[in-house]
Scaffold this motif. Structure first.
Motif, PDB file in Angstrom:
ATOM      1  N   THR A 155     -12.924  -4.999  -0.071  1.00 43.39           N
ATOM      2  CA  THR A 155     -14.151  -4.400  -0.551  1.00 43.39           C
ATOM      3  C   THR A 155     -14.080  -4.552  -1.973  1.00 43.39           C
ATOM      4  N   ILE A 156     -12.863  -3.853  -2.774  1.00 46.67           N
ATOM      5  CA  ILE A 156     -12.906  -3.842  -3.976  1.00 46.67           C
ATOM      6  C   ILE A 156     -12.914  -5.273  -4.736  1.00 46.67           C
ATOM      7  N   ILE A 157     -12.371  -6.317  -4.072  1.00 53.09           N
ATOM      8  CA  ILE A 157     -12.202  -7.582  -4.463  1.00 53.09           C
ATOM      9  C   ILE A 157     -13.796  -8.176  -4.628  1.00 53.09           C
ATOM     10  N   GLN A 158     -14.553  -7.767  -3.372  1.00 53.87           N
ATOM     11  CA  GLN A 158     -16.029  -8.172  -3.445  1.00 53.87           C
ATOM     12  C   GLN A 158     -16.772  -7.450  -4.464  1.00 53.87           C
ATOM     13  N   ALA A 159     -16.580  -6.278  -4.630  1.00 51.15           N
ATOM     14  CA  ALA A 159     -17.156  -5.473  -5.817  1.00 51.15           C
ATOM     15  C   ALA A 159     -16.714  -5.924  -7.149  1.00 51.15           C
ATOM     16  N   GLN A 160     -15.725  -6.710  -7.307  1.00 50.67           N
ATOM     17  CA  GLN A 160     -15.076  -6.853  -8.559  1.00 50.67           C
ATOM     18  C   GLN A 160     -14.687  -5.673  -9.436  1.00 50.67           C
ATOM     19  N   ARG A 161     -14.013  -4.648  -8.801  1.00 48.99           N
ATOM     20  CA  ARG A 161     -13.377  -3.554  -9.455  1.00 48.99           C
ATOM     21  C   ARG A 161     -12.203  -3.572  -9.490  1.00 48.99           C
ATOM     22  N   TYR A 162     -11.424  -3.022 -10.763  1.00 49.69           N
ATOM     23  CA  TYR A 162     -10.045  -3.182 -11.087  1.00 49.69           C
ATOM     24  C   TYR A 162      -9.362  -1.515 -10.276  1.00 49.69           C
ATOM     25  N   ALA A 163      -8.745  -1.752  -9.552  1.00 48.75           N
ATOM     26  CA  ALA A 163      -8.063  -0.411  -9.183  1.00 48.75           C
ATOM     27  C   ALA A 163      -7.008  -0.707  -7.878  1.00 48.75           C
ATOM     28  N   SER A 164      -6.139   0.407  -7.919  1.00 55.85           N
ATOM     29  CA  SER A 164      -5.175   0.180  -6.700  1.00 55.85           C
ATOM     30  C   SER A 164      -3.994   1.107  -6.863  1.00 55.85           C
ATOM     31  N   ALA A 165      -3.075   1.109  -5.970  1.00 57.14           N
ATOM     32  CA  ALA A 165      -1.908   2.108  -5.890  1.00 57.14           C
ATOM     33  C   ALA A 165      -0.854   1.303  -5.210  1.00 57.14           C
ATOM     34  N   HIS A 166       0.036   1.718  -5.210  1.00 57.73           N
ATOM     35  CA  HIS A 166       1.234   1.162  -4.474  1.00 57.73           C
ATOM     36  C   HIS A 166       1.395   1.868  -2.903  1.00 57.73           C
ATOM     37  N   ILE A 167       1.319   3.043  -2.677  1.00 49.75           N
ATOM     38  CA  ILE A 167       1.620   3.719  -1.628  1.00 49.75           C
ATOM     39  C   ILE A 167       0.177   4.651  -1.110  1.00 49.75           C
ATOM     40  N   PHE A 168      -0.399   4.745   0.067  1.00 49.59           N
ATOM     41  CA  PHE A 168      -1.017   5.596   0.596  1.00 49.59           C
ATOM     42  C   PHE A 168      -0.656   6.440   1.659  1.00 49.59           C
ATOM     43  N   VAL A 169      -0.787   7.586   1.479  1.00 46.76           N
ATOM     44  CA  VAL A 169      -0.116   8.560   2.432  1.00 46.76           C
ATOM     45  C   VAL A 169      -1.377   9.536   3.240  1.00 46.76           C
ATOM     46  N   ASP A 170      -1.252   9.448   4.502  1.00 42.42           N
ATOM     47  CA  ASP A 170      -1.980  10.344   5.341  1.00 42.42           C
ATOM     48  C   ASP A 170      -1.378  11.087   6.350  1.00 42.42           C
ATOM     49  N   LYS A 171      -1.840  11.859   7.195  1.00 40.93           N
ATOM     50  CA  LYS A 171      -1.273  12.644   8.091  1.00 40.93           C
ATOM     51  C   LYS A 171      -0.491  11.860   9.199  1.00 40.93           C
ATOM     52  N   ASN A 172      -0.829  10.502   9.205  1.00 36.24           N
ATOM     53  CA  ASN A 172      -0.077   9.877  10.346  1.00 36.24           C
ATOM     54  C   ASN A 172       0.947   8.592   9.589  1.00 36.24           C
ATOM     55  N   GLU A 173       0.720   8.493   8.545  1.00 34.47           N
ATOM     56  CA  GLU A 173       1.515   7.290   8.008  1.00 34.47           C
ATOM     57  C   GLU A 173       1.442   7.222   6.644  1.00 34.47           C
ATOM     58  N   ALA A 174       2.514   6.595   6.055  1.00 33.81           N
ATOM     59  CA  ALA A 174       2.663   6.208   4.525  1.00 33.81           C
ATOM     60  C   ALA A 174       2.425   4.742   4.490  1.00 33.81           C
ATOM     61  N   LEU A 175       1.623   3.844   3.693  1.00 32.66           N
ATOM     62  CA  LEU A 175       1.480   2.657   3.900  1.00 32.66           C
ATOM     63  C   LEU A 175       1.537   1.992   2.422  1.00 32.66           C
ATOM     64  N   CYS A 176       2.786   1.202   2.036  1.00 33.27           N
ATOM     65  CA  CYS A 176       2.837   0.695   0.998  1.00 33.27           C
ATOM     66  C   CYS A 176       1.807  -0.674   0.928  1.00 33.27           C
ATOM     67  N   ILE A 177       1.077  -0.754   0.115  1.00 33.00           N
ATOM     68  CA  ILE A 177       0.209  -1.974   0.145  1.00 33.00           C
ATOM     69  C   ILE A 177       0.490  -2.987  -0.818  1.00 33.00           C
ATOM     70  N   ILE A 178       1.246  -2.440  -1.805  1.00 33.28           N
ATOM     71  CA  ILE A 178       1.572  -3.406  -3.025  1.00 33.28           C
ATOM     72  C   ILE A 178       3.104  -3.353  -3.300  1.00 33.28           C
ATOM     73  N   PRO A 179       3.811  -4.363  -3.419  1.00 33.35           N
ATOM     74  CA  PRO A 179       5.456  -4.351  -3.440  1.00 33.35           C
ATOM     75  C   PRO A 179       5.707  -3.370  -4.711  1.00 33.35           C
ATOM     76  N   LEU A 180       6.811  -2.758  -4.507  1.00 29.58           N
ATOM     77  CA  LEU A 180       7.234  -1.801  -5.451  1.00 29.58           C
ATOM     78  C   LEU A 180       7.929  -2.331  -6.848  1.00 29.58           C
ATOM     79  N   ASP A 181       7.982  -3.560  -6.739  1.00 29.10           N
ATOM     80  CA  ASP A 181       8.331  -4.273  -8.271  1.00 29.10           C
ATOM     81  C   ASP A 181       6.961  -4.996  -8.892  1.00 29.10           C
TER      82      ASP A 181
END
Length: 139
Positions: free
Chosen positions: A49-75
């Motif tokens: 979605t953000i790529i299609q919208a051509q907006r700059y934003a992100s984070a490394h890890i997203f945490v919810d009640k069921n999981e923590a998901l790392c979407i960008i390598p920590l380096d």
């Protein structure tokens, strides 16, 4: 065993530029401000979605009640803590995105944080502090 799962979004100029971090001096915590959206929902958002919208934003890890998901390598750089005129913590100048890891807490539909999200976020921060030899009180 890590407290998060790695599932990386595609390299792209809007959410994962593929640039290497210059180091990790601090951890940055935000909340998603997107009631009811899970960590998996945020993977999809930052991979499509953000790529299609051509907006700059992100984070490394997203945490919810069921999981923590790392979407960008920590380096690698994520766009989570700098709007072009960084005014924050002096140790992260001139651009916090190159010197910190960004973690986002997912919020429930009613605007609260689930107790499991809070607990899992604490676990993520413990592991990150150990990995990057950071002081949990000041970093």
């Amino acid at each position: 065993m890590s407290v998060w799962t790695e599932k990386f979004i595609r390299v792209n100029k809007y959410s994962r530029p593929g640039l290497k971090l210059k180091g990790v001096k601090k951890l940055v915590l935000h909340w998603t401000a997107n009631p009811g959206a899970s960590a998996a929902n945020h993977f999809t958002y930052f991979d499509r979605t953000i790529i299609q919208a051509q907006r700059y934003a992100s984070a490394h890890i997203f945490v919810d009640k069921n999981e923590a998901l790392c979407i960008i390598p920590l380096d690698e750089v994520a766009y989570h803590a700098n709007d072009g005129t960084y005014r924050g913590v002096p140790e992260l100048k001139p651009n916090a995105n190159f010197l910190s890891i960004g973690v986002e807490m997912c919020v429930e539909k009613d605007g609260t944080f689930h107790p499991d999200t809070i607990s899992r976020t604490e676990d993520v921060f413990v592991e990150l502090c150990k990995t990057f030899k950071l002081d949990p009180i000041k970093d």
